[in-house]
Design an enzyme around this catalytic site. Structure first.
Site, PDB file in Angstrom:
ATOM      1  N   ASN A 157      -2.182   3.789  -4.600  1.00  0.00           N
ATOM      2  CA  ASN A 157      -2.161   3.125  -3.300  1.00  0.00           C
ATOM      3  C   ASN A 157      -2.380   1.626  -3.381  1.00  0.00           C
ATOM      4  O   ASN A 157      -1.914   0.884  -2.516  1.00  0.00           O
ATOM      5  CB  ASN A 157      -3.239   3.760  -2.403  1.00  0.00           C
ATOM      6  N   ILE A 182       0.676  -0.078   9.927  1.00  0.00           N
ATOM      7  CA  ILE A 182      -0.638   0.569   9.937  1.00  0.00           C
ATOM      8  C   ILE A 182      -1.701  -0.482  10.239  1.00  0.00           C
ATOM      9  O   ILE A 182      -1.658  -1.600   9.721  1.00  0.00           O
ATOM     10  CB  ILE A 182      -0.934   1.246   8.582  1.00  0.00           C
ATOM     11  N   GLY A 221      -7.212   1.378  -4.918  1.00  0.00           N
ATOM     12  CA  GLY A 221      -7.361   0.622  -3.681  1.00  0.00           C
ATOM     13  C   GLY A 221      -8.038   1.446  -2.608  1.00  0.00           C
ATOM     14  O   GLY A 221      -7.666   1.389  -1.432  1.00  0.00           O
ATOM     15  N   TYR A 248       7.217  -8.920  -1.894  1.00  0.00           N
ATOM     16  CA  TYR A 248       6.590  -7.673  -1.466  1.00  0.00           C
ATOM     17  C   TYR A 248       7.640  -6.566  -1.314  1.00  0.00           C
ATOM     18  O   TYR A 248       7.452  -5.440  -1.788  1.00  0.00           O
ATOM     19  CB  TYR A 248       5.874  -7.904  -0.139  1.00  0.00           C
ATOM     20  N   SER A 260     -11.130   1.432  -1.311  1.00  0.00           N
ATOM     21  CA  SER A 260     -12.319   0.961  -0.597  1.00  0.00           C
ATOM     22  C   SER A 260     -12.044   0.513   0.825  1.00  0.00           C
ATOM     23  O   SER A 260     -12.967   0.434   1.644  1.00  0.00           O
ATOM     24  CB  SER A 260     -12.976  -0.187  -1.367  1.00  0.00           C
ATOM     25  N   SER A 274       5.996   1.727   1.295  1.00  0.00           N
ATOM     26  CA  SER A 274       6.022   1.022   2.569  1.00  0.00           C
ATOM     27  C   SER A 274       7.439   1.087   3.133  1.00  0.00           C
ATOM     28  O   SER A 274       8.412   1.259   2.385  1.00  0.00           O
ATOM     29  CB  SER A 274       5.624  -0.447   2.362  1.00  0.00           C
ATOM     30  N   ASP A 310      -8.810  -3.392 -12.151  1.00  0.00           N
ATOM     31  CA  ASP A 310      -7.610  -4.092 -11.712  1.00  0.00           C
ATOM     32  C   ASP A 310      -6.411  -3.364 -12.304  1.00  0.00           C
ATOM     33  O   ASP A 310      -6.202  -3.390 -13.522  1.00  0.00           O
ATOM     34  CB  ASP A 310      -7.660  -5.547 -12.199  1.00  0.00           C
ATOM     35  N   LYS A 320       7.990  -2.862  -3.393  1.00  0.00           N
ATOM     36  CA  LYS A 320       7.976  -1.566  -2.723  1.00  0.00           C
ATOM     37  C   LYS A 320       9.265  -0.789  -2.995  1.00  0.00           C
ATOM     38  O   LYS A 320       9.246   0.441  -3.141  1.00  0.00           O
ATOM     39  CB  LYS A 320       7.754  -1.753  -1.224  1.00  0.00           C
TER      40      LYS A 320
END
Length: 270
Positions: free
Chosen positions: A100, A206, A22, A173, A24, A160, A73, A177
């Site tokens: 990440n 963030i 991740g 989510y 980019s 996170s 992926d 985490k």
């Protein structure tokens, strides 16, 4: 670079190499650029945004490093294998994995209404993918240490504050985490005998594309309601600096450590 074997000289082909999933955009981009500035060549993994990945590659070159872009992926076994294979082919070594890559739910659904499709998607990308990517990277690192290609490689898991903070409109989510937190503990325990330290970096709020849709809400929480003792948004480079501290071997007697990059959100006060 402390913590990574550089050979007989410090030329560009002896720079340590990292993989950042991740890489980019957002936090991943901040990590890539921080590592490039610290003397690393970087495999920049991305899932779909080739233009953003190319821009990051140019930024790495401007910092004197080399970037190798890999579209993969992490939820797919073949793509995970491709990512590690391309990393070793491009740079001949793997000194650091930064796991990440992650996604948020497409819709923030109440816990009593949320469906299985979103849950399965987030588990595949945010938890299952990293779990088995770390396995592949660890095996490669162990082999490369035996061959003298790297010394004291490291693994960093970006999780996170949602690992312990309940958000009932994005339970999927939070669960992924929390799973990453245990993933860190498991691999830190298993890999210590091989001299591979594993760390969890736990970002707070963030400023990225992911938090953009809820910016007004977090502005109010941070600046008016005191959500964090340090009253500002976190930046991707804040996380990048923490990764560099690990990568440059500033924490050699720590493993399984949680590093909070959250403006003090985790503090309990009266």
């Amino acid at each position: 670079m402390s913590g990574a074997r550089r050979g007989d000289d410090t030329g560009p082909h002896n720079r340590p190499a990292a993989v950042v999933t991740g890489g980019s955009r957002g936090i991943g981009r901040g990590i890539v650029l921080a590592l490039a500035g610290a003397g690393y060549d970087v495999v920049v993994n991305y899932a779909s945004n080739a233009d953003a990945a190319a821009e990051v590659g140019r930024a790495v070159a401007a910092l004197g490093g080399r970037a190798h872009l890999v579209r993969a992926d992490v939820s797919r076994p073949a793509d995970r294998r491709q990512l590690i294979d391309e990393a070793t082919a491009a740079f001949g070594r793997l000194d650091l994995l930064v796991s990440n890559a992650g996604v948020a739910p497409d819709v923030r659904a109440d816990l009593l209404e949320a469906g299985e499709e979103s849950f399965d998607r987030l588990v595949d990308i945010n938890l299952k993918g990293p779990y088995f990517l770390i396995q592949l990277a660890a095996r490669t690192m162990i082999e490369q240490q035996a061959a003298g290609l790297t010394e004291r490689p490291k693994i960093v898991v970006i999780s996170s504050i949602s690992a312990y903070t309940a958000s009932v409109n994005r339970g999927d989510y939070c669960v992924t985490k929390a799973g990453l937190a245990m993933t860190t503990q498991l691999y830190a325990t298993r890999l210590a005998e091989h001299g591979i330290n594993v760390y969890e970096i736990r970002p707070g709020v963030i400023e990225t594309d992911m938090t953009g849709p809820v910016r007004a809400r977090y502005d109010d929480l941070i600046f008016n309601q005191g959500l964090t003792p340090i009253r500002r948004w976190g930046q991707p480079e804040d996380v990048g600096r923490a990764v560099v501290a690990v990568a440059t071997d500033l924490l050699p007697f720590s493993t399984g450590q949680v590093i909070d990059v959250d403006g003090g959100f985790h503090l309990r006060t009266l």
